[in-house]
Design an enzyme around this catalytic site. Structure first.
Site, PDB file in Angstrom:
ATOM      1  N   ARG A  74      73.237 -12.386 -20.938  1.00 36.95           N
ATOM      2  CA  ARG A  74      71.953 -11.761 -20.246  1.00 36.95           C
ATOM      3  C   ARG A  74      70.870 -12.366 -21.949  1.00 36.95           C
ATOM      4  O   ARG A  74      69.426 -12.270 -21.626  1.00 36.95           O
ATOM      5  CB  ARG A  74      71.815  -9.964 -19.568  1.00 36.95           C
ATOM      6  CG  ARG A  74      72.185 -10.621 -18.460  1.00 36.95           C
ATOM      7  CD  ARG A  74      73.419  -9.009 -17.950  1.00 36.95           C
ATOM      8  NE  ARG A  74      74.206  -8.509 -18.889  1.00 36.95           N
ATOM      9  CZ  ARG A  74      74.846  -7.366 -18.616  1.00 36.95           C
ATOM     10  NH1 ARG A  74      74.322  -6.721 -17.116  1.00 36.95           N
ATOM     11  NH2 ARG A  74      75.679  -7.097 -19.406  1.00 36.95           N
ATOM     12  N   GLU A  85      81.514  -0.857 -40.615  1.00 37.35           N
ATOM     13  CA  GLU A  85      80.466  -0.352 -40.422  1.00 37.35           C
ATOM     14  C   GLU A  85      80.096   1.246 -40.986  1.00 37.35           C
ATOM     15  O   GLU A  85      81.223   1.858 -40.912  1.00 37.35           O
ATOM     16  CB  GLU A  85      79.368  -0.549 -40.080  1.00 37.35           C
ATOM     17  CG  GLU A  85      79.185  -1.803 -38.826  1.00 37.35           C
ATOM     18  CD  GLU A  85      78.473  -2.266 -38.018  1.00 37.35           C
ATOM     19  OE1 GLU A  85      78.772  -1.568 -37.186  1.00 37.35           O
ATOM     20  OE2 GLU A  85      78.382  -3.389 -37.747  1.00 37.35           O
ATOM     21  N   HIS A 116      72.824  -2.261 -38.312  1.00 33.82           N
ATOM     22  CA  HIS A 116      73.158  -2.148 -36.516  1.00 33.82           C
ATOM     23  C   HIS A 116      72.436  -1.385 -35.635  1.00 33.82           C
ATOM     24  O   HIS A 116      72.453  -0.783 -35.295  1.00 33.82           O
ATOM     25  CB  HIS A 116      74.313  -1.223 -36.296  1.00 33.82           C
ATOM     26  CG  HIS A 116      75.427  -1.829 -35.398  1.00 33.82           C
ATOM     27  ND1 HIS A 116      76.344  -2.026 -35.041  1.00 33.82           N
ATOM     28  CD2 HIS A 116      74.480  -2.071 -33.500  1.00 33.82           C
ATOM     29  CE1 HIS A 116      77.394  -2.502 -33.660  1.00 33.82           C
ATOM     30  NE2 HIS A 116      76.193  -2.505 -33.498  1.00 33.82           N
TER      31      HIS A 116
END
Length: 534
Positions: free
Chosen positions: A151, A261, A283
């Site tokens: 998508r 992260e 992010h």
């Protein structure tokens, strides 16, 4: 009755609360405060989180009433899906909430790399005016390679085609017809890397895709090309990327995600932050107001469905998917057939066929298999049974389950039959259908005996040798005990053979009375069925 408790463990948009509606006791808690979270979970029927709250085995054990964990976003690293499944807890997320935001951020990274926007901004903000130092490149007639044409990949293809870029893609699960529809040329991964001026990755993180862009792949790229990753940290080997960027193997990289992260001090990811040919963001793929609102509203709707006992299209640990309106009314019917089946069983189940006959053949009916298993185990096991753990309960008990579909239904538009083999070698079957404009749930068969009786809360099923006076015997005994018979169906194959009688009664029948009546009519089978509503 008290309202179900919905626990919101992180900051969500006001639209999320509005989407939940007035039917729940909505409570707020700081999900990062572990003791407070565990205490609040004791009453929770649902919990909504983002990425900071960990719903692990300890949290699930602290939540005996929990039915659904909802992650307002895509990633589920903070939810123990396996343990949730074992506990019968549905896990839902919002898989499409951030696709536009992620696609647009990807285009932003590509433009930032091509025109060196961040570096030029930093230079000018520092007081320098160095136009000649930040000469960029146009996207016009360049080639972009999209790894993963799902998508998000499809959205990126459409947006970059507006720049008159040539779009190529690698995705082993996309057909050439779909690629042609998108105006994209499919290539092998090596070909894509060799031809592309910009490479962007949009794959899920799995053992197979982790590090899929490593040293060998980066060496295939042009020295003037760029690579972008806003999907998942670890898809690109960070050590190999650092080497390629510092030796001139490729021109630059745009990174929104990292293996750890935030990037740990001294690690390779942290070293990437200091390179002049790297554009980094923390992010931000889903960090738009629109994406956050869509995620919250999406999971709020899923929570409403889950707490209403319905299947949820976005549940990640339930095989069911989108349910057609024509199939949906059959779900509660099949659950009740499962309960009837279990009540009539006299030994453990070894295999179960869910047979769907009639017009339903043309629809996706996998949900009916889940409904059947949920019904079969609802009154059999001690733990709470849901659409989530019902297949696991069957697997743990060695029950082989099949879904069989055909159009053979001469008497009704649709008939659903549960047919099972029991451990003593016998077989059992129950059949049901929906009739009329009101879709009345009816029991239409037990072990081949044809009946037609609306399914109610209390039934008594008897199998005995057909002879005069039997109805009078049980009618009198039930009447004397104050048990009202609201409906009755009797079926037999031959006069004097076995007769099946199914009664609808207004109240439960005590065990002592059941034994007395069974003995009086010399019944081969005598069972009380109590339907438990979902």
């Amino acid at each position: 009755m008290s309202k179900p408790v919905v626990l919101i463990a992180e900051q969500l948009s006001p639209a999320t609360i509005d989407a939940l509606g007035p039917d729940f006791d909505v409570r707020h808690v700081d999900g990062t405060d572990r003791p407070v979270l565990l205490s609040a979970l004791a009453d929770a029927h649902a919990v909504l989180v983002r990425s900071a709250t960990k719903i692990d085995a300890e949290a699930l054990a602290a939540a005996p009433n929990l039915k659904v964990v909802a992650r307002a976003g895509v990633g589920l690293d903070n939810v123990d899906i396996k343990q949730a499944t074992t506990s019968g807890v549905m896990v839902v997320n919002a898989p499409t909430s951030n696709i536009i935001s992620a696609a647009e951020l990807t285009v932003g990274h590509i433009l930032s790399l091509a025109r060196r926007i961040p570096a030029a901004h930093a230079s000018l903000s520092g007081g320098a005016w160095k136009r000649s130092s930040y000469t960029g490149t146009e996207l016009f007639e360049k080639t972009v390679g999209i790894i993963g044409l799902g998508r998000i990949g499809a959205l990126i293809a459409a947006r970059l085609q507006a720049f008159d870029m040539k779009v190529v893609a690698y995705d082993p699960y996309v057909t050439s017809a779909r690629a042609q529809q998108l105006g994209v040329q499919l290539l092998g991964l090596d070909e894509l890397l060799e031809q592309s001026d910009f490479v962007t990755i949009h794959m899920p993180k799995t053992p197979e895709t982790t590090g899929m862009i490593g040293a060998a792949q980066l060496k295939l790229m042009k020295p003037t090309s760029y690579v972008v990753n806003v999907a998942r940290g670890g898809l690109i080997d960070e050590e190999a990327l650092f080497e390629a960027l510092t030796t001139g193997e490729i021109a630059g990289a745009g990174l929104d995600v990292f293996t750890s992260e935030p990037p740990a001090e001294g690690g390779t990811a942290h070293k990437l932050l200091d390179l002049p040919n790297v554009v980094v963001t923390p992010h931000l793929g889903a960090s738009t107001e629109e994406a956050q609102e869509k995620a919250g509203v999406s999971v709020a709707r899923s929570v409403r469905l889950a707490l209403g006992g319905e299947l949820v299209p976005d549940a990640v640990n339930v095989a069911g998917g989108v349910i057609d309106p024509y199939v949906r009314p059959g779900i509660p019917l099949v659950e009740k057939l499962g309960q009837i089946f279990s009540a009539l069983s006299h030994s453990p189940l070894t295999s179960l066929d869910i047979e769907v006959h009639g017009e339903l053949k043309d629809y996706e009916v996998g949900v009916l298999k889940l409904a059947a298993l949920k019904g079969v185990f609802t009154n059999v096991v001690s733990e709470t049974v849901s659409y989530v753990n019902a297949p696991l309960l069957a697997e743990q008990r060695g029950v082989e389950v099949r879904l069989l579909v055909d159009d053979d239904s001469p008497e009704y538009r649709n008939v659903i039959t549960l047919r099972g083999a029991l451990s003593d070698g016998s077989q059992l079957s129950v059949s049901g259908t929906l009739t009329g404009p009101k879709q009345v749930e009816k029991l239409v068969g037990i072990n081949g005996h044809a009946i037609e009786l609306p399914i109610e809360k209390h039934h008594v099923v008897m199998l005995y040798t057909d002879r005069p006076g039997i109805v009078a015997v049980y009618g009198q005994k039930f009447g004397e005990a104050g048990i009202n018979i609201a409906g009755m169906q009797i079926a037999r194959e031959t006069a004097g053979g076995q007769a099946l009688s199914v009664l609808t009664v207004d109240s439960p029948v005590e065990d002592a009375l059941l034994e007395e009546v069974s003995s009086a009519i010399h019944a081969d089978l005598f069972r009380q069925i109590e339907i438990t509503e979902a």
